[in-house]
Design an enzyme around this catalytic site. Structure first.
Site, PDB file in Angstrom:
ATOM      1  N   ILE A  66       0.839  -1.206   0.000  1.00 27.28           N
ATOM      2  CA  ILE A  66       0.000   0.000   0.000  1.00 27.28           C
ATOM      3  C   ILE A  66       0.871   1.251   0.000  1.00 27.28           C
ATOM      4  O   ILE A  66       1.936   1.278   0.630  1.00 27.28           O
ATOM      5  CB  ILE A  66      -0.963  -0.010   1.219  1.00 27.28           C
ATOM      6  N   GLY A 122       0.328  -5.446   0.777  1.00 29.87           N
ATOM      7  CA  GLY A 122      -0.717  -5.596  -0.234  1.00 29.87           C
ATOM      8  C   GLY A 122      -0.295  -6.476  -1.404  1.00 29.87           C
ATOM      9  O   GLY A 122      -1.142  -7.041  -2.096  1.00 29.87           O
ATOM     10  N   ASP A 125      -1.415  -9.859  -0.571  1.00 31.58           N
ATOM     11  CA  ASP A 125      -2.869  -9.921  -0.798  1.00 31.58           C
ATOM     12  C   ASP A 125      -3.150 -10.153  -2.285  1.00 31.58           C
ATOM     13  O   ASP A 125      -4.000 -10.973  -2.646  1.00 31.58           O
ATOM     14  CB  ASP A 125      -3.534  -8.598  -0.381  1.00 31.58           C
ATOM     15  N   GLU A 145       1.950  -6.321   7.534  1.00 30.52           N
ATOM     16  CA  GLU A 145       0.946  -5.488   8.190  1.00 30.52           C
ATOM     17  C   GLU A 145       1.164  -5.317   9.694  1.00 30.52           C
ATOM     18  O   GLU A 145       0.980  -4.219  10.222  1.00 30.52           O
ATOM     19  CB  GLU A 145      -0.463  -6.042   7.909  1.00 30.52           C
ATOM     20  N   ASP A 153      -6.019  -6.935   5.972  1.00 31.10           N
ATOM     21  CA  ASP A 153      -7.485  -6.990   5.851  1.00 31.10           C
ATOM     22  C   ASP A 153      -8.013  -7.092   4.425  1.00 31.10           C
ATOM     23  O   ASP A 153      -9.214  -6.973   4.202  1.00 31.10           O
ATOM     24  CB  ASP A 153      -8.121  -5.776   6.553  1.00 31.10           C
TER      25      ASP A 153
HETATM   26  C1  LIG Z   1      -7.324  -1.044   3.419  1.00 27.49           C
HETATM   27  C2  LIG Z   1      -5.878  -1.402   3.480  1.00 27.49           C
HETATM   28  C3  LIG Z   1      -5.407  -2.119   2.304  1.00 27.49           C
HETATM   29  C4  LIG Z   1      -4.202  -2.659   2.160  1.00 27.49           C
HETATM   30  C5  LIG Z   1      -3.193  -2.667   3.164  1.00 27.49           C
HETATM   31  C6  LIG Z   1      -1.937  -3.121   2.898  1.00 27.49           C
HETATM   32  C7  LIG Z   1      -0.891  -3.082   3.948  1.00 27.49           C
HETATM   33  C8  LIG Z   1       0.502  -3.017   3.425  1.00 27.49           C
HETATM   34  O1  LIG Z   1       0.770  -3.005   2.237  1.00 27.49           O
HETATM   35  S1  LIG Z   1       1.699  -2.981   4.634  1.00 27.49           S
HETATM   36  C9  LIG Z   1       3.169  -2.719   3.746  1.00 27.49           C
HETATM   37  C10 LIG Z   1       3.522  -1.260   3.519  1.00 27.49           C
HETATM   38  N1  LIG Z   1       4.750  -1.188   2.801  1.00 27.49           N
HETATM   39  C11 LIG Z   1       5.935  -1.033   3.413  1.00 27.49           C
HETATM   40  O2  LIG Z   1       6.043  -0.864   4.589  1.00 27.49           O
HETATM   41  C12 LIG Z   1       7.142  -1.085   2.464  1.00 27.49           C
HETATM   42  C13 LIG Z   1       7.938   0.206   2.459  1.00 27.49           C
HETATM   43  N2  LIG Z   1       8.964   0.150   1.443  1.00 27.49           N
HETATM   44  C14 LIG Z   1      10.095  -0.563   1.540  1.00 27.49           C
HETATM   45  O3  LIG Z   1      10.307  -1.289   2.466  1.00 27.49           O
HETATM   46  C15 LIG Z   1      11.126  -0.385   0.440  1.00 27.49           C
HETATM   47  O4  LIG Z   1      10.757   0.723  -0.327  1.00 27.49           O
HETATM   48  C16 LIG Z   1      11.289  -1.595  -0.484  1.00 27.49           C
HETATM   49  C17 LIG Z   1       9.965  -2.097  -1.032  1.00 27.49           C
HETATM   50  C18 LIG Z   1      12.000  -2.725   0.260  1.00 27.49           C
HETATM   51  C19 LIG Z   1      12.185  -1.193  -1.690  1.00 27.49           C
HETATM   52  O5  LIG Z   1      13.382  -0.626  -1.210  1.00 27.49           O
HETATM   53  P1  LIG Z   1      14.287   0.302  -2.145  1.00 27.49           P
HETATM   54  O6  LIG Z   1      14.412  -0.353  -3.472  1.00 27.49           O
HETATM   55  O7  LIG Z   1      15.516   0.614  -1.396  1.00 27.49           O
HETATM   56  O8  LIG Z   1      13.417   1.620  -2.413  1.00 27.49           O
HETATM   57  P2  LIG Z   1      13.238   2.907  -1.465  1.00 27.49           P
HETATM   58  O9  LIG Z   1      14.427   3.795  -1.645  1.00 27.49           O
HETATM   59  O10 LIG Z   1      12.894   2.491  -0.083  1.00 27.49           O
HETATM   60  O11 LIG Z   1      11.945   3.608  -2.096  1.00 27.49           O
HETATM   61  C20 LIG Z   1      11.999   4.243  -3.373  1.00 27.49           C
HETATM   62  C21 LIG Z   1      10.876   5.248  -3.438  1.00 27.49           C
HETATM   63  O12 LIG Z   1       9.635   4.583  -3.267  1.00 27.49           O
HETATM   64  C22 LIG Z   1       8.915   5.131  -2.164  1.00 27.49           C
HETATM   65  N3  LIG Z   1       8.162   4.046  -1.502  1.00 27.49           N
HETATM   66  C23 LIG Z   1       8.580   2.804  -1.214  1.00 27.49           C
HETATM   67  N4  LIG Z   1       7.617   2.117  -0.588  1.00 27.49           N
HETATM   68  C24 LIG Z   1       6.559   2.942  -0.481  1.00 27.49           C
HETATM   69  C25 LIG Z   1       5.246   2.784   0.063  1.00 27.49           C
HETATM   70  N5  LIG Z   1       4.811   1.626   0.596  1.00 27.49           N
HETATM   71  N6  LIG Z   1       4.419   3.843   0.022  1.00 27.49           N
HETATM   72  C26 LIG Z   1       4.808   5.005  -0.547  1.00 27.49           C
HETATM   73  N7  LIG Z   1       6.053   5.215  -1.105  1.00 27.49           N
HETATM   74  C27 LIG Z   1       6.899   4.175  -1.058  1.00 27.49           C
HETATM   75  C28 LIG Z   1      10.000   5.693  -1.261  1.00 27.49           C
HETATM   76  O13 LIG Z   1       9.436   6.655  -0.408  1.00 27.49           O
HETATM   77  C29 LIG Z   1      10.947   6.255  -2.303  1.00 27.49           C
HETATM   78  O14 LIG Z   1      10.393   7.463  -2.782  1.00 27.49           O
HETATM   79  P3  LIG Z   1      11.349   8.769  -2.986  1.00 27.49           P
HETATM   80  O15 LIG Z   1      10.421   9.830  -3.500  1.00 27.49           O
HETATM   81  O16 LIG Z   1      12.375   8.342  -4.007  1.00 27.49           O
HETATM   82  O17 LIG Z   1      11.936   9.075  -1.654  1.00 27.49           O
END
Ligand SMILES: CC/C=C\C=C\CC(=O)SCCNC(=O)CCNC(=O)[C@H](O)C(C)(C)COP(=O)(O)OP(=O)(O)OC[C@H]1O[C@@H](n2cnc3c(N)ncnc32)[C@H](O)[C@@H]1OP(=O)(O)O
Length: 276
Positions: A66, A122, A125, A145, A153
């Site tokens: 997400i 997600g 999911d 999550e 969820d």
């Molecule tokens: C009703 C509810 C429905 C669904 C619910 C779902 C729950 C979930 O999905 S929980 C999981 C949430 N996700 C995370 O916690 C993951 C966060 N991201 C990471 O861990 C890492 O980005 C990675 C996937 C391991 C990849 O790492 P890497 O290749 O080193 O990239 P980054 O430098 O970290 O990120 C690059 C760029 O992407 C942006 N970004 C990454 N993940 C997210 C995210 N989940 N949401 C928004 N943006 C994300 C990150 O901020 C970077 O952006 P810049 O602008 O370049 O800073």
């Protein structure tokens, strides 16, 4: 077709390829993504020119789950004049997001998903609603999550136990949010094949999709629908559903055409099947 968070094209006859396409944000699932997947799969379910779907992610990572920036306001601050109304709105929002993946499962066309790098939150999911899961050697899967303070969820807790045989492993993954890497994903049954890299995986996914698309759509779609039905019902109920399904579907011309090709030792891919 170009969307905001994804794009779709037809790389081969009767094969639709949907690519999550925000590589700069690691294909994080923003509002556009949740809406577009429903639009895409609504079209695909009705499209007689599509018999099988491949889903993949652009860039190095399948999806970061997400979009934590874009989605926070809607998911964490539902509107409502009192607790009942706020809760009701929250329920509606969750059900709407659940639909984004349930529509993949309900789609009668088989969906092959190809995962490289991270598949987080997600992402799990999404892939558990698909029919065939492939990954690269560098892939990892994380039911993230609990790390962000919520119980998953939109499908993982319901579907993952039906995909992986070990309930203990599902519980461990969901309760600890530990990463599961490609070899363990294969061993546990989450994926059926592991490829050395993304190029090989996409070639493998498209080849597999071609194999499926070359077979009778009556047989293929009936197989998907009945496999999912029987997963959620007793053997007796599944057999009853199957008999009712095939009382009409066995009357298809595809059976005679396929049987004749088989007798002549020809591949079903040499047959021209009517659109469905
Ligand atoms: C009703 C509810 C429905 C669904 C619910 C779902 C729950 C979930 O999905 S929980 C999981 C949430 N996700 C995370 O916690 C993951 C966060 N991201 C990471 O861990 C890492 O980005 C990675 C996937 C391991 C990849 O790492 P890497 O290749 O080193 O990239 P980054 O430098 O970290 O990120 C690059 C760029 O992407 C942006 N970004 C990454 N993940 C997210 C995210 N989940 N949401 C928004 N943006 C994300 C990150 O901020 C970077 O952006 P810049 O602008 O370049 O800073």
């Amino acid at each position: 077709q170009e969307f905001m968070a994804s794009r779709s094209h037809q790389p081969a006859t009767a094969v639709t390829h949907i690519e999550l396409h925000r590589p700069e944000k690691r294909n994080a699932m923003n509002k556009a993504f949740w809406r577009e997947m429903v639009e895409c799969f609504t079209q695909i379910a009705e499209d007689p020119d599509c018999r099988v779907v491949v889903v993949s992610g652009a860039g190095e990572v399948f999806t970061a789950g997400i979009d934590l920036m874009d989605m926070a306001s809607e998911v964490l601050q539902p509107e409502g004049d009192d607790m009942a109304r706020t809760s009701w709105n929250m329920r509606r929002i969750i059900a709407k997001y659940q639909e984004t993946f349930s529509i993949i499962e309900r789609c009668p066309k088989p969906v092959v998903v190809a995962v490289q790098g991270a598949c987080v939150g997600g992402g799990v999911d999404l892939i558990t609603a698909c029919d065939i899961r492939l990954c690269t050697q560098d892939a990892w899967f994380q039911v993230k999550e609990v790390d962000i303070g919520l119980a998953a969820d939109v499908g993982t807790l319901q579907r993952l136990p039906k995909v992986i045989g070990s309930r203990s492993l599902v519980n461990e993954l969901a309760l600890t949010a530990r990463k599961m890497y490609a070899d363990e994903a294969k061993e546990s049954g989450l994926v059926s094949r592991v490829f050395p890299d993304k190029e090989a995986m996409l070639a493998g996914a498209l080849e597999m999709a071609g194999e499926i698309a070359g077979r009778s759509p009556v047989a293929v779609q009936g197989t998907k629908v009945n496999l999912i039905y029987s997963r959620d019902h007793s053997v007796a109920e599944g057999l009853n559903y199957m008999a009712t399904w095939n009382m009409s579907m066995l009357q298809t011309e595809d059976v005679m055409k396929s049987a004749a090709a088989s007798m002549e030792k020809k591949s079903p891919k040499t047959i021209t099947f009517s659109k469905l």
